[in-house]
Enzyme design. Structure first.
Site, PDB file in Angstrom:
ATOM      1  N   ASP A 206     -37.737  48.107  -7.727  1.00 46.58           N
ATOM      2  CA  ASP A 206     -37.247  48.222  -6.354  1.00 46.58           C
ATOM      3  C   ASP A 206     -38.377  48.130  -5.348  1.00 46.58           C
ATOM      4  O   ASP A 206     -38.171  47.704  -4.208  1.00 46.58           O
ATOM      5  CB  ASP A 206     -36.469  49.522  -6.162  1.00 46.58           C
ATOM      6  CG  ASP A 206     -35.084  49.390  -6.760  1.00 46.58           C
ATOM      7  OD1 ASP A 206     -34.960  49.514  -7.991  1.00 46.58           O
ATOM      8  OD2 ASP A 206     -34.143  49.103  -6.000  1.00 46.58           O
ATOM      9  N   LYS A 217     -35.231  52.211 -11.206  1.00 46.87           N
ATOM     10  CA  LYS A 217     -34.143  53.149 -11.517  1.00 46.87           C
ATOM     11  C   LYS A 217     -34.625  54.363 -12.299  1.00 46.87           C
ATOM     12  O   LYS A 217     -35.430  54.232 -13.216  1.00 46.87           O
ATOM     13  CB  LYS A 217     -33.060  52.380 -12.293  1.00 46.87           C
ATOM     14  CG  LYS A 217     -31.895  53.168 -12.805  1.00 46.87           C
ATOM     15  CD  LYS A 217     -31.187  53.964 -11.741  1.00 46.87           C
ATOM     16  CE  LYS A 217     -30.753  53.128 -10.551  1.00 46.87           C
ATOM     17  NZ  LYS A 217     -30.271  53.957  -9.408  1.00 46.87           N
TER      18      LYS A 217
HETATM   19  O1  MRU Z   1     -29.504  51.969  -7.650  1.00 47.80           O
HETATM   20  P1  MRU Z   1     -29.499  50.529  -8.048  1.00 47.80           P
HETATM   21  O2  MRU Z   1     -28.435  50.210  -9.043  1.00 47.80           O
HETATM   22  O3  MRU Z   1     -29.524  49.598  -6.866  1.00 47.80           O
HETATM   23  O4  MRU Z   1     -30.896  50.344  -8.805  1.00 47.80           O
HETATM   24  C1  MRU Z   1     -31.229  49.073  -9.263  1.00 47.80           C
HETATM   25  C2  MRU Z   1     -32.497  49.014 -10.025  1.00 47.80           C
HETATM   26  O5  MRU Z   1     -33.194  49.989 -10.196  1.00 47.80           O
HETATM   27  C3  MRU Z   1     -32.927  47.650 -10.491  1.00 47.80           C
HETATM   28  O6  MRU Z   1     -33.716  47.761 -11.645  1.00 47.80           O
HETATM   29  C4  MRU Z   1     -33.753  46.960  -9.389  1.00 47.80           C
HETATM   30  O7  MRU Z   1     -33.117  47.049  -8.148  1.00 47.80           O
HETATM   31  C5  MRU Z   1     -34.020  45.543  -9.706  1.00 47.80           C
HETATM   32  S1  MRU Z   1     -32.556  44.533  -9.635  1.00 47.80           S
HETATM   33  C6  MRU Z   1     -33.091  42.960 -10.038  1.00 47.80           C
END
Ligand code: MRU
Length: 316
Positions: A206, A217
Site C-alpha cells: 500500500d 495488509k
Molecule cells: O484493505 P485492502 O483490502 O485495500 O488492502 C489491500 C492490500 O493490502 C493489498 O495487498 C495492496 O493494496 C496491494 S493491491 C495490488
C-alpha cells in the site's frame, strides 16, 4: 459512475453507482472498492465526476480533498487525486491513470516471472489481483503469468483477516486462471513454511517508504518474519505509484485503524463477547531488511533499497 462492489464477491456480483463525493468516499472507506492501485484509479474517476457536477470551485476543492484522504495508508490514492487535479482534462487524466495501470501490471508480471521457479510453492497474502488494480494485478499478476508460462505454481492463500480478501477474491481469481491454490488460515503460514516446501512469498504493497519499509495488509509483517526465519525469499510486487516520494521510513506511514466490529463479528453474527475491546490495524509495516526484492514496472529492485528506489522515482 458504476463500480463493482468487492464486498459481496464471489457470492454476488453487485454493481453500484457513485453520484457524489460522499458516494466515492463511502465506497473506498467501506472497502467496496479496495486494493491500493484500484483505489487510485477509482478516486481519479471520482474526482473527474465530481468536477462535472460541482461547479463551485471551493466546494469542489473540499470534495476532492475528502476523497484524497478517504483511506490513509495507500499512497496511490493521494497520488492519483493530485494527478487529476493538476490536469486540464480530468476525465482524460483518469483514463490515462487507468490505462497506465494496465501497462504497469503487465510489466510487473513480466519482470516478476524471473523470480518464480518451475513448480514453485508460493504463499501470498490479501488480494493483489485484477480487482485490486484495474489491470491484471501485482503479486497475483506475477503468479498468473507464471501459470501462463507453464511454471505450474501451487499457491497457499492466506485467508486474510478480518475481511477475507484472500479467501473471497484471491481464490476467485486463481481459480479463474486455473492456478492450483489452497486456502489456509493466516496462522497456518508458519506450518506451511515448515512442512510444505514453500519456495517464496509474494505480496503487494500500500505504501513503500524511501528506505524500502513497506506497509501492506495486516499480517504481512508476521509473514515476512516467518519467511526470514525459514530463509524463504520475501518479494513485494508494487507499481511506482505505491512508492512514497516523501516519507523516508516506515514509522512515518499512517496506519488505518478500522471498526472493532470487523473483528468481533462475522457477517453480522457476534464472534466475541459484547464488551470485547479490539486492536484492528488494517495494515502493518514490514521493515526493509525482511524484503528480498521489489518487483516494479521498471524491473526487480534489490538492496540497497534507498538507492534503487531513488532511481525508480527519478525516472518516473
Ligand atoms: O484493505 P485492502 O483490502 O485495500 O488492502 C489491500 C492490500 O493490502 C493489498 O495487498 C495492496 O493494496 C496491494 S493491491 C495490488
Amino acid at each position: 459512475m458504476a463500480y463493482l462492489d468487492q464486498r459481496t464477491l464471489p457470492f454476488e456480483t453487485r454493481e453500484e453507482r457513485a453520484r457524489t463525493a460522499d458516494d466515492v468516499v463511502d465506497a473506498i472507506r467501506t472497502l467496496a472498492v479496495r486494493g491500493a492501485p484500484c483505489i487510485g484509479v477509482f478516486a481519479a474517476y471520482g474526482v473527474a465526476l465530481v468536477r462535472r457536477t460541482l461547479h463551485d470551485d471551493a466546494a469542489f476543492a473540499q470534495a476532492a480533498a475528502r476523497i484524497r484522504v478517504a483511506r490513509p495508508t495507500a499512497v496511490n490514492l493521494a497520488w492519483a487525486v493530485d494527478r487529476v487535479l493538476a490536469s486540464d482534462d480530468m476525465l482524460a487524466e483518469a483514463h490515462a491513470i487507468h490505462r497506465e495501470q494496465e501497462q504497469v501490471d503487465a510489466a510487473i508480471a513480466t519482470h516478476g516471472l524471473e523470480l518464480i521457479p518451475q513448480g514453485a510453492r508460493i504463499i501470498t497474502h490479501c488480494h493483489t489481483g485484477g480487482l485490486a488494480t484495474g489491470g491484471t494485478g501485482t503479486a497475483l499478476g506475477v503468479i498468473v503469468a507464471a501459470q501462463r508460462a507453464g511454471k505450474r505454481p501451487r499457491v497457499y492463500v492466506d485467508e486474510t483477516r478480518p475481511l477475507l480478501q484472500g479467501a473471497r477474491l484471491t481464490m476467485l481469481e486463481l481459480q479463474a486462471a486455473g492456478v492450483e491454490a489452497l486456502l489456509q488460515v493466516d496462522g497456518a503460514a508458519g506450518a506451511a513454511m515448515a512442512h510444505e516446501e514453500i519456495d517464496l512469498v509474494i505480496v503487494g504493497a500500500d505504501r513503500v517508504a524511501r528506505n524500502g519499509d513497506t506497509a501492506n495488509k495486516i499480517g504481512t509483517y508476521a509473514l515476512a518474519i516467518l519467511a526470514s526465519h525459514h530463509a524463504i525469499p520475501f518479494y513485494v510486487a508494487a507499481p511506482r505509484s505505491s512508492f512514497d516520494p516523501v516519507l523516508q521510513a516506515g514509522q512515518d506511514i499512517a496506519i488505518e485503524q478500522r471498526d472493532a466490529r470487523e473483528v468481533t463479528a462475522f457477517r453480522e453474527s457476534a464472534a466475541a463477547p459484547e464488551s470485547t475491546r479490539v486492536f484492528n490495524p488494517a495494515f502493518d509495516v514490514t521493515p526493509r531488511h525482511l524484503v528480498t526484492a521489489f518487483v516494479t514496472e521498471r524491473g526487480v529492485l534489490r538492496p540497497p533499497f534507498p538507492e534503487a528506489i531513488d532511481e525508480v522515482l527519478r525516472v518516473s
